[in-house]
Design an enzyme around this catalytic site. Structure first.
Site, PDB file in Angstrom:
ATOM      1  N   GLY A 162       3.597  -1.487  -1.292  1.00 25.39           N
ATOM      2  CA  GLY A 162       5.281  -1.569  -0.721  1.00 25.39           C
ATOM      3  C   GLY A 162       6.098  -1.616  -1.982  1.00 25.39           C
ATOM      4  O   GLY A 162       6.092  -2.555  -2.657  1.00 25.39           O
ATOM      5  N   CYS A 201       2.181  -2.557   3.554  1.00 25.26           N
ATOM      6  CA  CYS A 201       2.384  -3.986   3.118  1.00 25.26           C
ATOM      7  C   CYS A 201       1.441  -4.476   2.045  1.00 25.26           C
ATOM      8  O   CYS A 201       0.257  -3.968   2.288  1.00 25.26           O
ATOM      9  CB  CYS A 201       2.975  -4.881   4.064  1.00 25.26           C
ATOM     10  SG  CYS A 201       4.342  -4.315   4.967  1.00 25.26           S
ATOM     11  N   TYR A 252      -7.444   6.489  -0.652  1.00 28.10           N
ATOM     12  CA  TYR A 252      -5.978   6.718  -1.187  1.00 28.10           C
ATOM     13  C   TYR A 252      -5.250   5.385  -1.613  1.00 28.10           C
ATOM     14  O   TYR A 252      -4.852   5.005  -2.575  1.00 28.10           O
ATOM     15  CB  TYR A 252      -5.391   7.370  -0.301  1.00 28.10           C
ATOM     16  CG  TYR A 252      -3.647   7.610  -0.716  1.00 28.10           C
ATOM     17  CD1 TYR A 252      -3.661   8.366  -1.802  1.00 28.10           C
ATOM     18  CD2 TYR A 252      -2.646   7.178  -0.038  1.00 28.10           C
ATOM     19  CE1 TYR A 252      -2.141   8.565  -2.303  1.00 28.10           C
ATOM     20  CE2 TYR A 252      -1.311   7.358  -0.253  1.00 28.10           C
ATOM     21  CZ  TYR A 252      -1.119   8.125  -1.377  1.00 28.10           C
ATOM     22  OH  TYR A 252       0.270   8.298  -1.934  1.00 28.10           O
ATOM     23  N   ASN A 295       0.400  -7.772   6.943  1.00 34.07           N
ATOM     24  CA  ASN A 295      -0.001  -6.428   6.308  1.00 34.07           C
ATOM     25  C   ASN A 295      -0.642  -5.814   7.539  1.00 34.07           C
ATOM     26  O   ASN A 295      -1.438  -6.139   8.159  1.00 34.07           O
ATOM     27  CB  ASN A 295      -0.921  -6.605   5.136  1.00 34.07           C
ATOM     28  CG  ASN A 295      -1.386  -5.011   5.107  1.00 34.07           C
ATOM     29  OD1 ASN A 295      -0.951  -3.989   5.271  1.00 34.07           O
ATOM     30  ND2 ASN A 295      -2.700  -4.891   4.419  1.00 34.07           N
ATOM     31  N   GLY A 296       0.027  -4.599   7.967  1.00 34.88           N
ATOM     32  CA  GLY A 296      -0.388  -4.042   9.372  1.00 34.88           C
ATOM     33  C   GLY A 296       0.562  -3.441  10.105  1.00 34.88           C
ATOM     34  O   GLY A 296       1.965  -3.547   9.891  1.00 34.88           O
TER      35      GLY A 296
END
Length: 500
Positions: free
Chosen positions: A66, A40, A280, A140-141
């Site tokens: 996302g 996210c 990445y 986020n996570g």
């Protein structure tokens, strides 16, 4: 669900196609993803009259994190206004619904589901009716103990209306003995484990918090007198803001009419920034902890060249995340860098899956080899990771079909052999090719003339963060099985000694 916490009815949203190729992740023969997917992205604004518009552009910059859903919630100091939908940011928002989001404080979110289904009810920010007023949450996570907490709450009578682990935190806040929202948030955060960057919004407060290990990137920006928060610094550039500093592990910031209150809910634990952010996930123009992603990836490419030189005619990278490493490899070796592979950015999401032959054709929809560049040449193909191996095989074969006489594969990360429990979508250990095959067996499986992975030592040196107690402050569990927090035993630890 208890009386003190109620989920409002979800609004409409566009239909999301899913299928053989999604989020640049060319799938395996069984339809499972063969490229890693991030979890996210979050964006927050405090103190700007155009908070929703800033959030819209900020989400655009974070779209790579996302693509399943997007949402913005704003407060004008009296009430919430929010809009969420399935699809890309440009599909969810338009002038009409953005124009209705009036307020100077906002939190926003783009989602890829690693925990919870892909449906509108799970789109964030999640908005609740709390006993002290409205509450919105974006994160986020991923929480490693979310299911355990959820089961305990359900036994006590809680009813969940989403399958997102973010709702677990809302329930913990609602059940707190504290009426003060800051104290309730602190109490909730002390009960959860995993990787997270949270934004909490009430009618008059914005609260930001980062997990005690600092697993996820989370930066603070400034735009005039306004404060901004983002998963990556590239979002600040998109709105003309300047980078201020990074959130610290275990830190909790409260922004309200009194200004900014710097606080903590936990001391810093084993520092462990996700190494895959540098390899990445993050955009090349972002900085994490003051380190530019493009520069770090170039150093990875240079280190990879020093560890695994091969005599060749051209170097090419798998677009886009491997381009920087490919440039570094070429500079170190003196072998020319060429655009041997071209990404088609306008294929969208294909849902056609009638035959294996058409699946193979789908690769060429996403990626093409440039025949005039690779024909008759010995090619070094740089990629950032190998997950299942099916995508690498297809790309190697693309290059061979275009006339490459040799294809040497170089990977700018160590072998990815362990699942991630912190918000990156990965197969279980049995689905990871590096967990079940040797490097030589992987080389044979992907039809390469040679194969080499960057060493973990080379990776950490390339990122260049100062030394710390735990892997220079990085989480490298996906490479070495050293998880910085407790993780589900069945997959992580039980399979560490071999799976059936």
């Amino acid at each position: 669900m208890s009386d003190e916490l109620k989920m409002p009815k979800a609004g409409g949203g566009s239909k999301l196609w899913t299928g053989d190729f999604y989020n640049d992740g060319m799938n395996g023969h069984d339809g499972l993803p063969d490229k890693l997917r991030e979890e996210c992205g979050v964006f927050g604004v405090y103190g700007h009259t155009e908070a929703a518009q800033l959030s819209y552009y900020g989400l655009h910059a974070l779209q790579h994190r996302g693509q399943e859903s997007a949402g913005i919630c704003v407060s004008d100091g009296k009430e919430f206004r929010y809009h969420r939908g399935m699809g890309l940011v440009k599909e969810v928002f338009n002038n009409e619904n953005l124009g209705g989001l009036k307020g100077s404080v906002s939190i926003a979110h783009v989602r890829y589901s690693t925990a919870g289904e892909s449906k509108l009810a799970n789109a964030q920010p999640l908005v609740f009716k709390y006993r002290e007023g409205d509450l919105a949450i974006a994160t986020n996570g991923n929480l490693t103990n979310a299911m355990e907490i959820k089961r305990n709450l359900e036994r006590q009578g809680s009813i969940f209306q989403t399958t997102s682990d973010t709702e677990v935190v809302a329930h913990l806040i609602a059940r707190s003995k504290h009426d003060d929202i800051v104290l309730a948030v602190k109490e909730a955060l002390l009960q959860i484990e995993g990787a997270y960057a949270f934004l909490f919004l009430t009618k008059d407060k914005l609260i930001a918090a980062l997990d005690p290990h600092g697993l996820r990137p989370f930066a603070i920006g400034r735009l005039g007198n306004a404060y901004l928060f983002a998963s990556e610094t590239c979002a600040f550039d998109a709105v003309g803001a300047s980078y201020y500093r990074d959130m610290q592990p275990g830190e909790l910031l409260v922004l309200d009419h009194r200004g900014v209150t710097e606080d903590r809910f936990s001391p810093i634990k084993q520092r462990a920034i996700c190494a895959m952010e540098y390899i990445y996930f993050a955009r090349p123009d972002s900085d994490i902890d003051g380190i530019n992603i493009h520069a770090a990836r170039k150093r990875m490419g240079r280190q990879l060249a020093m560890e695994s030189f091969v005599d060749a005619d051209v170097v090419t990278g798998v677009p886009d995340s491997s381009t920087s490493a490919a440039i570094g490899f070429a500079e170190q070796t003196g072998i020319p860098y060429e655009l041997g592979l071209i990404k088609n950015r306008y294929t969208g999401r294909t849902f056609i899956e009638p035959s294996q032959e058409l699946r193979e054709q789908g690769v060429k929809m996403k990626l093409s080899a440039v025949r005039k560049v690779v024909e008759g040449k010995r090619v070094v193909m740089i990629d950032d990771s190998i997950v299942r191996g099916t995508t690498s095989l297809r790309i190697v074969n693309l290059l061979r079909e275009a006339g490459a006489t040799e294809v040497h594969v170089r990977i700018s990360s160590p072998p990815f052999a362990n699942p991630c429990f912190y918000g990156i979508d990965t197969p279980d250990r049995k689905g990871l090719i590096a967990a079940v095959k040797t490097v030589e067996e992987i080389r044979q499986a992907i039809n390469a003339d040679s194969l080499h992975f960057l060493s973990k030592e080379g990776l950490l040196a390339s990122i260049g963060r100062p030394n710390a107690e735990f892997n220079r402050g990085h989480c490298t569990a996906c490479f070495d099985n050293r998880y910085p927090t407790p993780v589900p035993d069945a997959e992580a630890m039980g399979c560490a000694n071999g799976c059936d």
